[in-house]
Design a protein around this motif. Structure first.
Motif, PDB file in Angstrom:
ATOM      1  N   VAL A 168     -13.074   0.740  -4.180  1.00 37.52           N
ATOM      2  CA  VAL A 168     -14.131  -0.249  -3.961  1.00 37.52           C
ATOM      3  C   VAL A 168     -13.490  -1.538  -3.450  1.00 37.52           C
ATOM      4  N   LEU A 169     -13.929  -1.997  -2.287  1.00 38.87           N
ATOM      5  CA  LEU A 169     -13.491  -3.276  -1.740  1.00 38.87           C
ATOM      6  C   LEU A 169     -14.550  -4.314  -2.102  1.00 38.87           C
ATOM      7  N   LEU A 170     -14.196  -5.234  -2.971  1.00 37.09           N
ATOM      8  CA  LEU A 170     -15.139  -6.216  -3.501  1.00 37.09           C
ATOM      9  C   LEU A 170     -14.892  -7.569  -2.858  1.00 37.09           C
ATOM     10  N   LYS A 171     -15.880  -8.039  -2.071  1.00 32.41           N
ATOM     11  CA  LYS A 171     -15.753  -9.326  -1.401  1.00 32.41           C
ATOM     12  C   LYS A 171     -16.271 -10.452  -2.286  1.00 32.41           C
ATOM     13  N   ARG A 172     -15.624 -11.594  -2.181  1.00 33.82           N
ATOM     14  CA  ARG A 172     -16.046 -12.766  -2.936  1.00 33.82           C
ATOM     15  C   ARG A 172     -17.362 -13.313  -2.381  1.00 33.82           C
ATOM     16  N   GLY A 173     -18.261 -13.682  -3.275  1.00 37.51           N
ATOM     17  CA  GLY A 173     -19.534 -14.257  -2.866  1.00 37.51           C
ATOM     18  C   GLY A 173     -19.353 -15.588  -2.163  1.00 37.51           C
ATOM     19  N   MET A 174     -20.339 -15.961  -1.372  1.00 38.16           N
ATOM     20  CA  MET A 174     -20.238 -17.168  -0.553  1.00 38.16           C
ATOM     21  C   MET A 174     -20.093 -18.440  -1.386  1.00 38.16           C
ATOM     22  N   SER A 175     -20.643 -18.430  -2.595  1.00 39.05           N
ATOM     23  CA  SER A 175     -20.553 -19.607  -3.463  1.00 39.05           C
ATOM     24  C   SER A 175     -19.980 -19.246  -4.827  1.00 39.05           C
ATOM     25  N   ALA A 176     -19.237 -18.148  -4.886  1.00 39.03           N
ATOM     26  CA  ALA A 176     -18.727 -17.654  -6.159  1.00 39.03           C
ATOM     27  C   ALA A 176     -17.387 -18.297  -6.515  1.00 39.03           C
ATOM     28  N   THR A 177     -17.204 -18.556  -7.798  1.00 37.54           N
ATOM     29  CA  THR A 177     -15.906 -19.006  -8.283  1.00 37.54           C
ATOM     30  C   THR A 177     -14.961 -17.810  -8.376  1.00 37.54           C
ATOM     31  N   ILE A 178     -13.684 -18.102  -8.530  1.00 36.80           N
ATOM     32  CA  ILE A 178     -12.698 -17.037  -8.686  1.00 36.80           C
ATOM     33  C   ILE A 178     -12.970 -16.247  -9.960  1.00 36.80           C
ATOM     34  N   GLU A 179     -13.333 -16.935 -11.021  1.00 36.00           N
ATOM     35  CA  GLU A 179     -13.627 -16.246 -12.277  1.00 36.00           C
ATOM     36  C   GLU A 179     -14.817 -15.310 -12.120  1.00 36.00           C
TER      37      GLU A 179
END
Length: 338
Positions: free
Chosen positions: A205-216
């Motif tokens: 699974v390649l999980l992309k970071r959300g546009m306004s998501a924090t690292i946590e």
């Protein structure tokens, strides 16, 4: 909580403690190492007091996992994970390159790009069959027809397939067509979707970071997938939304270095979406190598002017050849190989 066993502890000793952990309703973890066996207990750690683990003769050390994300944390696993995408390794001493069109448009388009990538030594093809678009009037992908074309490209060129999933109900549908599910930025916190791909434990699974998501928040999203049963997660920094308008997003490369400190999962960078500016993809790819990324995912198209989506940021065959040549010495300098 982490339970470190003594070097002389046997598998029977470990199983005894694991059974006790499970009897309390906690999730037991078994992580045998070269020198020591490490056990884990996930859940309400307060109930572990009932076990009096410090009284077990084969228990050497007990440590709490302080981070809110347990399974992805380096507190639980210090060494880097290497994830298999249909047999192709991502992470470790390899710098991975995933490339292909934003959307699958036709057999001619996809096969042409696949041939170009094969000539460049690329082993993983990205292509969207289902496309979540900001506008309902934009091209939404070919659906199952697109999956059929991706499967045909895999058979014809031996490439491993990475494709985006947007509906939890499609996890089983897509299973035999792809080698890696991609969770896009808009779905990073679609928890039912995360759990659905978490149940497909034989696929990456390649999980992309959300546009306004924090690292946590990104790491906790990864935790959902692994907690559902799938440890094969690859993280992807693809830029976040800030006040800056010069580029499509702000590519947060310091997040890559930070993630490498906090998690054992591989971390890729998407400079195509991170910048939205074709001329910036090359320098940001080199920067990604330098900051410690395990690979990049970039958009390519043989005729970007005719692309049905994201043509403005897609690399041509010549652009892609230049990119591969330019990042090669940077990859070598990090001690990795392409």
């Amino acid at each position: 909580m982490i339970i470190v066993l003594k070097a002389e502890a046997s598998e029977q000793d470990a199983n005894e403690i694991l059974d006790k952990i499970a009897s309390l309703g906690l999730k037991p973890l078994y992580m045998p190492g070269v020198e020591r066996t490490v056990l884990g207990a996930l859940g309400d750690e307060r109930v572990l007091r009932q076990l009096h683990l410090d009284a077990y003769p084969m228990v050497d050390e007990i440590k709490p996992i302080l981070s809110p994300y347990k399974l992805v944390s380096r507190e639980l696993q210090a060494h880097d994970s290497v994830i298999s995408v249909g047999g192709v390794k991502v992470g470790g001493n390899t710098f991975s390159v995933i490339a292909g069109p934003c959307s699958v448009e036709s057999e001619e388009q996809l096969f042409g790009i696949s041939q170009m990538l094969k000539q460049q030594g690329i082993t993983m093809l990205r292509g969207g069959a289902f496309k979540p678009r900001t506008s309902p009037y934009s091209f939404q992908g070919l659906g199952v027809e697109g999956l059929e074309l991706l499967k045909a490209a895999r058979e014809e060129f031996g490439l491993k397939i990475v494709s985006e999933i947007i509906d939890p109900n499609d996890a089983k549908l897509m299973h035999d067509y792809i080698d890696c599910y991609q969770i896009g930025a808009r779905n990073m916190q679609n928890f039912r979707l995360l759990e659905a791909v978490g149940e497909q434990s034989d696929k990456a699974v390649l999980l992309k970071r959300g546009m306004s998501a924090t690292i946590e928040e990104l790491l906790l999203a990864a935790e959902y997938i692994i907690n559902a049963g799938n440890p094969n997660v690859i993280l992807c920094e693809r830029g976040i939304r800030t006040f800056e308008t010069a580029t499509r997003n702000t590519l947060d490369l310091n997040a890559v270095a930070y993630l490498k400190q906090k998690t054992h999962l591989p971390v890729l960078v998407d400079p195509s979406h991170g910048t939205g500016v074709k001329s910036l993809i090359n320098p940001l790819s080199r920067a990604s190598v330098a900051v410690g990324a395990d690979g990049i995912i970039v958009e390519t198209h043989l005729n970007p002017k005719e692309a049905l989506s994201d043509g403005h940021q897609a690399l041509t065959a010549d652009d892609f050849a230049t990119l591969m040549a330019d990042i090669k010495p940077f990859v070598a300098a990090t001690g990795k190989s392409l």
